[in-house]
Scaffold this motif. Structure first.
Motif, mmCIF file in Angstrom:
data_model
loop_
_atom_site.group_PDB
_atom_site.id
_atom_site.type_symbol
_atom_site.label_atom_id
_atom_site.label_comp_id
_atom_site.label_asym_id
_atom_site.label_seq_id
_atom_site.Cartn_x
_atom_site.Cartn_y
_atom_site.Cartn_z
ATOM 1 N N GLY A 68 0.805 -1.204 0.000
ATOM 2 C CA GLY A 68 0.000 0.000 0.000
ATOM 3 C C GLY A 68 0.841 1.258 0.000
ATOM 4 N N GLU A 69 1.998 1.198 0.665
ATOM 5 C CA GLU A 69 2.883 2.360 0.693
ATOM 6 C C GLU A 69 3.416 2.674 -0.700
ATOM 7 O OE1 GLU A 69 5.449 0.519 3.314
ATOM 8 O OE2 GLU A 69 4.420 1.166 5.145
ATOM 9 N N THR A 70 3.742 1.631 -1.461
ATOM 10 C CA THR A 70 4.216 1.836 -2.832
ATOM 11 C C THR A 70 3.111 2.414 -3.701
ATOM 12 O OG1 THR A 70 5.664 -0.071 -2.527
ATOM 13 C CG2 THR A 70 5.348 0.715 -4.781
ATOM 14 N N ASN A 71 1.890 1.894 -3.552
ATOM 15 C CA ASN A 71 0.758 2.416 -4.312
ATOM 16 C C ASN A 71 0.502 3.879 -3.974
ATOM 17 O OD1 ASN A 71 0.160 0.132 -5.790
ATOM 18 N ND2 ASN A 71 -1.166 -0.699 -4.192
ATOM 19 N N ALA A 72 0.610 4.231 -2.701
ATOM 20 C CA ALA A 72 0.395 5.619 -2.290
ATOM 21 C C ALA A 72 1.469 6.528 -2.882
ATOM 22 C CB ALA A 72 0.385 5.726 -0.768
ATOM 23 N N ALA A 73 2.710 6.087 -2.898
ATOM 24 C CA ALA A 73 3.798 6.892 -3.465
ATOM 25 C C ALA A 73 3.601 7.101 -4.964
ATOM 26 C CB ALA A 73 5.145 6.225 -3.192
ATOM 27 N N ILE A 74 3.176 6.052 -5.669
ATOM 28 C CA ILE A 74 2.929 6.166 -7.113
ATOM 29 C C ILE A 74 1.765 7.113 -7.374
ATOM 30 C CG2 ILE A 74 2.158 4.898 -9.155
ATOM 31 C CD1 ILE A 74 3.744 2.487 -8.062
ATOM 32 N N ALA A 75 0.702 6.977 -6.587
ATOM 33 C CA ALA A 75 -0.472 7.836 -6.763
ATOM 34 C C ALA A 75 -0.125 9.294 -6.490
ATOM 35 C CB ALA A 75 -1.604 7.377 -5.859
#
Length: 119
Positions: A68-75
């Motif tokens: 989820g942290e990676t998804n948040a950074a990409i978003a």
């Protein structure tokens, strides 16, 4: 539209057209579902011929888990990138009347009645 005015040939063409479209869609679904399987089968077969293990191919089929942290950074990166492309606008629409000057380049009279062709 009155159904009595439509002849039987129209209904035949309509039903046959719908049938052809749905058969084509089912065929395309079948093609799109079997092509990846055939490609994976060909890769596995070629690796077996080379006496390599097929574990690498089977591992390539596994999905990659993104946290989820990676998804948040990409978003957040995408949000910042797309917001930088647009300027702040005032949302005021102004309409100015612009008078066009007459231009002989767009006149059809000169195109049709041109008698000075080089011969």
């Amino acid at each position: 539209m009155n159904l009595l005015l439509v002849d039987s040939m129209t209904w035949t063409i309509t039903v046959l057209g719908w049938f052809i479209v749905f058969v084509a869609l089912v065929f395309l679904i079948g093609v799109f579902l079997t092509v990846p399987k055939l490609l994976n089968w060909g890769i596995k077969r070629s690796l077996r011929k080379k006496n390599k293990s097929t574990e690498k191919v089977e591992q390539a089929d596994d999905t990659v888990v993104i946290t989820g942290e990676t998804n948040a950074a990409i978003a957040m990166a995408l949000h910042m990138y797309f917001n930088e492309q647009h300027d702040e606008e005032s949302n005021v629409i102004t309409i100015k009347e612009v008078k066009k000057r007459y231009s002989p380049w767009s006149s059809k009279v000169y195109n049709f009645n041109n008698v000075n062709f080089p011969r």
